[in-house]
Design a protein around this motif. Structure first.
Motif, PDB file in Angstrom:
ATOM      1  N   ASN A 289      60.496  96.513  28.758  1.00 10.24           N
ATOM      2  CA  ASN A 289      60.167  95.055  28.197  1.00 10.24           C
ATOM      3  C   ASN A 289      60.891  93.995  28.557  1.00 10.24           C
ATOM      4  N   TRP A 290      62.288  94.179  28.675  1.00  8.94           N
ATOM      5  CA  TRP A 290      63.254  93.267  28.799  1.00  8.94           C
ATOM      6  C   TRP A 290      63.041  92.637  30.270  1.00  8.94           C
ATOM      7  N   THR A 291      62.973  93.622  31.253  1.00  5.99           N
ATOM      8  CA  THR A 291      62.756  93.442  32.586  1.00  5.99           C
ATOM      9  C   THR A 291      61.319  92.392  33.152  1.00  5.99           C
TER      10      THR A 291
ATOM     11  N   ARG B  68      61.807  87.074  33.103  1.00  7.20           N
ATOM     12  CA  ARG B  68      61.935  88.415  33.351  1.00  7.20           C
ATOM     13  C   ARG B  68      63.672  88.597  33.355  1.00  7.20           C
ATOM     14  N   GLY B  69      63.984  89.396  32.344  1.00  8.05           N
ATOM     15  CA  GLY B  69      65.182  89.896  32.288  1.00  8.05           C
ATOM     16  C   GLY B  69      66.200  88.704  31.831  1.00  8.05           C
ATOM     17  N   GLU B  70      65.788  87.823  31.343  1.00  6.64           N
ATOM     18  CA  GLU B  70      66.783  86.530  30.786  1.00  6.64           C
ATOM     19  C   GLU B  70      67.403  86.956  29.559  1.00  6.64           C
ATOM     20  N   GLY B  71      68.487  86.447  29.526  1.00  3.92           N
ATOM     21  CA  GLY B  71      69.335  86.707  28.361  1.00  3.92           C
ATOM     22  C   GLY B  71      70.307  87.820  28.271  1.00  3.92           C
ATOM     23  N   GLY B  72      70.427  88.394  29.369  1.00  6.66           N
ATOM     24  CA  GLY B  72      71.502  89.591  29.830  1.00  6.66           C
ATOM     25  C   GLY B  72      71.264  90.645  28.862  1.00  6.66           C
ATOM     26  N   ARG B  73      72.727  91.230  28.732  1.00  9.55           N
ATOM     27  CA  ARG B  73      72.784  92.432  27.673  1.00  9.55           C
ATOM     28  C   ARG B  73      72.184  92.111  26.468  1.00  9.55           C
TER      29      ARG B  73
ATOM     30  N   ALA C 105      69.407  94.681  24.718  1.00  3.31           N
ATOM     31  CA  ALA C 105      70.242  95.350  23.671  1.00  3.31           C
ATOM     32  C   ALA C 105      69.034  95.254  22.657  1.00  3.31           C
ATOM     33  N   THR C 106      68.547  94.024  22.366  1.00  4.45           N
ATOM     34  CA  THR C 106      67.535  93.550  21.523  1.00  4.45           C
ATOM     35  C   THR C 106      66.274  94.350  21.457  1.00  4.45           C
TER      36      THR C 106
END
Length: 85
Positions: free
Chosen positions: A44-46, A56-61, A65-66
């Motif tokens: 979902n993050w990617t 896509r992939g915004e916000g880093g770790r 984690a969220t």
């Protein structure tokens, strides 16, 4: 690679609970569910999906984690899901 991580989860559960995952299917199921939740959150993050998602992939770790936390939070409802819901 995923299989290795699932085995590590089961190994930890066996040590912590004093049970044998070969005899207690619940430990293997927990390994599958735990790694599956992580994998769904990472995907979902990617893909840039989820509440307040950006690129896509915004916000880093922190965003990763969220997304993983959201996936783990959804596990009880996913397990209880029935065809009539």
């Amino acid at each position: 690679m995923a299989n290795h991580h699932q085995e590590q989860i089961v190994d930890q559960l066996e040590a912590k609970l004093g049970r044998d995952g070969r005899e207690d299917v619940r430990l293997r199921l927990l390994g599958e569910i735990a790694f599956g939740a992580y994998r769904v959150g990472a995907k979902n993050w990617t893909a840039g999906r989820g509440k307040g998602a950006g690129s896509r992939g915004e916000g880093g770790r922190a965003t990763l984690a969220t997304r993983v936390s959201e996936a783990f939070d959804a596990v009880p409802d996913a397990v209880a899901l029935t065809a009539d819901r």
